[in-house]
Design a protein around this motif. Structure first.
Motif, PDB file in Angstrom:
ATOM      1  N   THR A 117      -9.323   6.816   0.017  1.00  0.00           N
ATOM      2  CA  THR A 117      -8.985   5.520  -0.330  1.00  0.00           C
ATOM      3  C   THR A 117      -7.730   5.089   0.573  1.00  0.00           C
ATOM      4  OG1 THR A 117     -10.031   5.426  -2.391  1.00  0.00           O
ATOM      5  CG2 THR A 117      -8.811   3.542  -2.007  1.00  0.00           C
ATOM      6  N   LEU A 118      -6.791   6.003   0.432  1.00  0.00           N
ATOM      7  CA  LEU A 118      -5.486   5.884   1.211  1.00  0.00           C
ATOM      8  C   LEU A 118      -5.700   5.877   2.810  1.00  0.00           C
ATOM      9  CD1 LEU A 118      -3.403   8.023  -1.047  1.00  0.00           C
ATOM     10  CD2 LEU A 118      -3.012   5.725  -0.281  1.00  0.00           C
ATOM     11  N   ILE A 119      -6.701   6.779   3.357  1.00  0.00           N
ATOM     12  CA  ILE A 119      -7.065   6.702   4.605  1.00  0.00           C
ATOM     13  C   ILE A 119      -7.617   5.528   5.140  1.00  0.00           C
ATOM     14  CG2 ILE A 119      -8.292   7.804   6.480  1.00  0.00           C
ATOM     15  CD1 ILE A 119      -7.971  10.499   4.799  1.00  0.00           C
ATOM     16  N   LEU A 167      -2.384  11.704   6.929  1.00  0.00           N
ATOM     17  CA  LEU A 167      -3.153  12.284   5.730  1.00  0.00           C
ATOM     18  C   LEU A 167      -4.230  13.018   6.236  1.00  0.00           C
ATOM     19  CD1 LEU A 167      -2.918   8.839   3.305  1.00  0.00           C
ATOM     20  CD2 LEU A 167      -2.421  11.190   2.684  1.00  0.00           C
ATOM     21  N   PHE A 168      -5.086  12.603   6.906  1.00  0.00           N
ATOM     22  CA  PHE A 168      -6.437  13.121   7.188  1.00  0.00           C
ATOM     23  C   PHE A 168      -6.194  14.423   7.538  1.00  0.00           C
ATOM     24  CE2 PHE A 168      -9.770  14.293   9.958  1.00  0.00           C
ATOM     25  CZ  PHE A 168     -11.003  14.310   9.265  1.00  0.00           C
ATOM     26  N   GLY A 174       0.287  12.712  -9.318  1.00  0.00           N
ATOM     27  CA  GLY A 174      -0.378  13.943  -8.816  1.00  0.00           C
ATOM     28  C   GLY A 174      -1.786  13.602  -8.441  1.00  0.00           C
ATOM     29  N   LEU A 175      -2.280  12.415  -8.224  1.00  0.00           N
ATOM     30  CA  LEU A 175      -3.719  12.029  -7.881  1.00  0.00           C
ATOM     31  C   LEU A 175      -4.422  12.340  -6.468  1.00  0.00           C
ATOM     32  CD1 LEU A 175      -3.735   8.681  -9.650  1.00  0.00           C
ATOM     33  CD2 LEU A 175      -5.002  10.383 -10.548  1.00  0.00           C
ATOM     34  N   ASP A 176      -3.216  12.597  -5.472  1.00  0.00           N
ATOM     35  CA  ASP A 176      -3.416  13.025  -4.342  1.00  0.00           C
ATOM     36  C   ASP A 176      -4.273  14.498  -4.195  1.00  0.00           C
ATOM     37  OD1 ASP A 176      -1.011  13.872  -5.104  1.00  0.00           O
ATOM     38  OD2 ASP A 176      -0.131  14.418  -2.955  1.00  0.00           O
ATOM     39  N   HIS A 177      -3.932  15.157  -5.257  1.00  0.00           N
ATOM     40  CA  HIS A 177      -4.467  16.531  -5.139  1.00  0.00           C
ATOM     41  C   HIS A 177      -5.918  16.606  -6.249  1.00  0.00           C
ATOM     42  CE1 HIS A 177      -1.207  18.066  -2.850  1.00  0.00           C
ATOM     43  NE2 HIS A 177      -0.262  17.665  -3.682  1.00  0.00           N
ATOM     44  N   ASP A 178      -5.907  15.544  -6.629  1.00  0.00           N
ATOM     45  CA  ASP A 178      -7.136  15.290  -7.866  1.00  0.00           C
ATOM     46  C   ASP A 178      -8.370  14.787  -7.134  1.00  0.00           C
ATOM     47  OD1 ASP A 178      -8.716  15.745  -9.985  1.00  0.00           O
ATOM     48  OD2 ASP A 178      -7.861  13.577 -10.870  1.00  0.00           O
ATOM     49  N   GLY A 179      -9.069  15.510  -6.331  1.00  0.00           N
ATOM     50  CA  GLY A 179     -10.439  15.228  -5.540  1.00  0.00           C
ATOM     51  C   GLY A 179     -10.273  14.668  -4.536  1.00  0.00           C
ATOM     52  N   LEU A 180     -11.041  13.996  -3.919  1.00  0.00           N
ATOM     53  CA  LEU A 180     -11.174  13.204  -2.735  1.00  0.00           C
ATOM     54  C   LEU A 180     -10.966  11.727  -2.563  1.00  0.00           C
ATOM     55  CD1 LEU A 180     -13.581  15.589  -0.524  1.00  0.00           C
ATOM     56  CD2 LEU A 180     -11.092  15.525  -0.243  1.00  0.00           C
ATOM     57  N   GLY A 182       0.955  -1.244  -0.037  1.00  0.00           N
ATOM     58  CA  GLY A 182      -0.023  -0.130   0.128  1.00  0.00           C
ATOM     59  C   GLY A 182       0.793   1.071  -0.097  1.00  0.00           C
ATOM     60  N   LYS A 183       1.881   1.264   0.747  1.00  0.00           N
ATOM     61  CA  LYS A 183       2.810   2.437   0.654  1.00  0.00           C
ATOM     62  C   LYS A 183       3.561   2.542  -0.439  1.00  0.00           C
ATOM     63  CE  LYS A 183       4.315   2.404   5.609  1.00  0.00           C
ATOM     64  NZ  LYS A 183       4.066   4.024   5.728  1.00  0.00           N
TER      65      LYS A 183
END
Length: 611
Positions: free
Chosen positions: A44-46, A61-62, A33-39, A22-23
Motif C-alpha cells: 500500500t505504501l509503494i 521501499l520495494f 511495526g506494521l511494515d514487517h507484518d506481511g505485505l 502519506g509520509k
C-alpha cells in the motif's frame, strides 16, 4: 488508531495525491511495526508513493522488501508508468521479475503493455501479447483494452480493431484508443464513424479523434470537429484538447483561430495551466506574434524548461537574437537547466547577428556544462553561423568532421554561402558533393545550376536539369496562404481561376511597374525551364506568395500586417519583390516559409538576405 483506519487513510492519500500526509502515516506504520507484518502495508505504501509521484521512495521501499508478491510488482510497475519511466518498467520486468521466478498476472500484463505502448515498442508488445494469450488471464478485458491502445499508438488500427472486437465489456478506454488509432493513421471516415457509433461518448472520445487528426496533419478536419464538439455542448473538463487545438492553430499559422482558442482557455479557467501556457507561447511565436508570446511568458506564475525554450526559440526564429540570448541568461540565473532544443534556438540566434564566438561557446557549453550530445541539427546551426559570418573554411571543415553524414540542407547552406562571397572554386567543390548526394529539393538544384553555369561547366548544368525533370512529377506544388481576420485564402503558383484574379493581376502590374522604376530587375535564374526571358518573367509574376500578398493588400485593413505561410522556400526573386512591395505600400509583411520567418519592413528583411 485502528489498523484498518490507517490502511484506509493511506489509500486516500494515494487517491488524492497527498504525499506529505502519506509520509506521516508511513511513520505511524513503522512505529506500529506494521511494515514487517506481511505485505499489505508495504504494498500500500509503494502504491501511495508511486501515485503521489515519489518514485524514488517507492523504489527504495520495494528494494528493501525481504519478500515480494505480484501485488508488490504491480505497484512498482504502476509507479514507474505513472512517472513516465516506461523503460524502467520493462527493465525491472526482464532483469528482476522473471529472474525471481514470477509469472505475470492480469495487472502485470496491463502494466507491461502500457509501457510498450508509450515507448512504441511494437515487437516487445507483441511478445507480451503472445505470452498473455497462453496465460490463464487471456480473457481479461483490461489487458485487451491496453493492447488496443498499444496497436493504435503503433500505427496498426486494424490489429487494434481485432483485439477490440474480442473484448466482452467494451469500456470508454478501448473505444477511445481505437478512435485515436484510426485518426492517427489518417483513416478519417472510419475514425469519425467509430465516434458516431460509440455509446456514451464524452470529452475524451472527442479528444482522441481531434488529437489524432492533429498528429496526422489533418488539421482542418480537427478544427471542424472541435467546432462541432463545442456546438453539441461537450463540457471541457480537461485542457488537453485545447492544447491540441492551439497546436493546430500554430501549424496552420492561423492567428485568429489561435486567439479564439485562447479565449476558450480563459473562459474555462485554464489560463494558469503550465502546458497550456507553453502551447500558447509556441502558437503565438509560430503565428508571428512574438509580442503576444512574450506577454504570456511574462505573466506565467510558474515556468519550466519548455516555457523558457519556447520563448527563446520563438525570439530566435524571428531574428530577435539579443532578446533570445538575454532570456537564456535569465533562465540560467534562476537555476533552470537548458535542453537540446534550447541550444538549437540559441545557436540559430547567434547566426543572425554574426556572434561566432558566442555560438562556439554555447556549442561547447551544451557538452561540457550540461552533458548534452549535439545532434545533426546543432551542427547544422553551427554550420549556418560559420557560413553567414564568412568563416567558410571552418564551415567546410565542420561539415567534413562532424559525427553525422551531412544532409542535403547542410551542403546547400554552405554552397549558398560560397556563392554569396564569390568563392567559385569552393562552390564547385561543394556542388560536386551535393550532386553526388542526388538533390531532391528544387532550391538545391537551382543553386547547383547557377554554380555550374557560373563556372562554365555546362555538362553538369545538364545533369542538374535532368534531376529537375525527374522531380517535376513528384514535387509538392508551391502554395501560399494569406491569413486575414475572418478568412484564410490559399493560392497556388500560376493560379488564374480565383474570382478576384483581375483585381490581383492589375495590382501586381502596378507594383511591377513601380518596382522597375525603382531599379528592380527580375532574377530568372530560379526558372530552369528552357524558355525565353519574357516567359520566365511571367512565371515569376505568378508565384504563389505574390498572389497571396496582392490579395492581402486588396482585402485587409490599410496599415495592418499581412501574414503569409508558404510551404516551400521563398525564391530569391520573390524575396527581392517583397522587400520592394513592403516599401512601396508602407506595410509590414511577415512570411513563414519552409526555412524560417521573414519580416519585411521598410524595404529590408529580418533574415538579412540569407536563408
Amino acid at each position: 488508531m485502528p489498523h484498518t483506519g490507517l490502511l484506509h487513510q493511506l489509500q486516500q492519500c494515494a487517491k488524492r495525491h497527498l504525499p506529505t500526509q502519506g509520509k506521516k502515516l508511513h511513520a505511524q506504520v513503522i512505529k506500529s511495526g506494521l511494515d514487517h507484518d506481511g505485505l499489505l502495508y508495504p504494498n500500500t505504501l509503494i502504491d501511495m508513493y508511486g501515485k503521489c509521484g515519489y518514485q524514488n521512495d517507492a523504489l527504495q521501499l520495494f528494494d528493501k522488501m525481504p519478500e515480494r508478491d505480484l501485488a508488490s510488482w504491480a505497484s512498482i510497475f504502476t509507479a514507474h508508468n505513472q512517472a513516465s519511466l516506461f523503460q524502467n518498467t520493462l527493465s525491472l520486468f526482464s532483469t528482476k521479475f522473471l529472474i525471481d521466478g514470477f509469472q505475470p498476472d492480469h495487472f502485470i500484463f496491463a502494466s507491461l503493455v502500457k509501457a510498450c505502448a508509450n515507448l512504441s515498442a511494437l515487437k516487445l508488445g507483441q511478445q507480451v501479447h503472445a505470452q498473455f494469450l497462453v496465460s490463464p488471464f487471456l480473457h481479461d478485458d483490461v489487458v485487451k483494452s491496453s493492447l488496443v491502445y498499444l496497436y493504435a499508438k503503433c500505427g496498426l488500427p486494424d490489429t487494434a480493431q481485432k483485439v477490440f472486437y474480442s473484448i466482452l465489456s467494451k469500456n470508454v478506454i478501448s473505444w477511445t484508443s481505437l478512435i485515436y488509432g484510426y485518426a492517427r493513421a489518417e483513416r478519417k471516415s472510419e475514425a469519425i464513424e467509430l465516434l458516431r457509433r460509440m455509446p456514451g461518448k464524452n470529452l475524451y472520445s472527442w479528444t482522441a479523434l481531434i488529437s489524432g487528426f492533429v498528429q496526422s496533419g489533418l488539421l482542418v478536419d480537427a478544427i471542424r470537429l472541435f467546432i462541432e464538439m463545442r456546438r453539441v455542448g461537450v463540457y471541457i473538463e480537461d485542457p488537453f484538447i485545447l492544447s491540441s487545438m492551439i497546436g493546430a492553430s500554430a501549424s496552420l499559422a492561423m492567428l485568429d483561430l489561435g486567439k479564439q482558442v485562447h479565449r476558450v482557455v480563459i473562459g474555462f479557467g485554464y489560463r494558469s495551466s503550465l502546458f497550456i501556457s507553453n502551447a500558447l507561447i509556441d502558437m503565438y511565436a509560430k503565428c508571428s506574434d512574438v509580442l503576444a508570446a512574450e506577454k504570456i511568458f511574462r505573466h506565467m506564475s510558474k515556468r519550466d524548461v519548455v516555457s523558457w525554450t519556447s520563448i527563446i526559440v520563438g525570439m530566435a526564429q524571428h531574428g530577435q537574437a539579443g532578446e533570445a540570448l538575454s532570456l537564456y541568461d535569465e533562465m540560467t540565473s534562476v537555476g533552470l537547466k537548458p535542453n537540446e532544443v534550447t541550444f538549437v534556438g540559441l545557436i540559430y540566434a547567434c547566426s543572425h547577428v554574426g556572434l561566432v564566438n558566442k555560438g562556439r561557446q554555447l556549442f561547447k557549453s551544451m557538452v561540457d556544462d550540461y552533458g548534452l550530445n549535439p545532434s545533426l541539427q546543432h551542427y547544422t546551426c553551427l554550420l549556418d553561423l560559420y557560413s553567414r559570418s564568412g568563416y567558410l573554411e571552418e564551415a567546410e571543415s565542420l561539415l567534413n568532421s562532424m559525427p553525422f553524414k551531412p544532409d542535403e540542407a547542410a551542403w546547400a547552406a554552405l554552397l549558398s554561402s560560397s556563392r554569396r562571397v564569390g568563392k567559385s572554386e569552393m562552390g564547385v567543390r561543394i556542388a560536386n558533393h551535393l550532386l553526388e548526394l542526388g538533390p531532391e529539393d528544387p532550391s538545391s538544384c537551382i543553386l547547383l545550376s547557377n554554380t555550374y553555369a557560373g563556372a562554365g561547366m555546362w555538362e553538369n548544368v545538364s545533369k542538374v536539369r535532368k534531376f529537375m525533370l525527374a522531380m517535376e512529377g513528384r514535387k509538392e506544388p508551391g502554395y501560399s496562404c494569406v491569413n486575414l481576420s475572418k478568412e484564410n485564402q490559399v493560392f497556388y503558383s500560376g493560379e488564374t481561376t480565383h474570382p478576384m484574379k483581375d483585381e490581383i493581376f492589375e495590382l501586381l502590374k502596378e507594383l511591377d511597374a513601380e518596382m522597375r522604376r525603382r531599379g528592380y530587375v527580375p532574377d530568372t535564374s530560379s526558372v530552369l525551364h528552357d524558355m525565353g526571358q519574357q516567359e520566365k518573367e511571367r512565371q515569376l509574376f505568378w508565384h504563389s506568395e505574390r498572389l497571396a500578398i496582392a490579395y492581402g493588400l486588396l482585402k485587409s485593413v490599410p496599415g495592418t500586417t499581412i501574414r503569409i505561410v508558404k510551404n516551400l522556400r521563398v525564391c530569391g526573386d520573390c524575396h527581392v519583390v517583397l522587400k520592394f512591395i513592403c516599401s512601396i505600400m508602407n506595410r509590414e509583411i511577415v512570411v513563414r516559409d519552409a526555412n524560417r520567418f521573414h519580416h519585411f519592413k521598410g524595404g529590408v528583411c529580418s533574415c538579412r538576405d540569407f536563408w
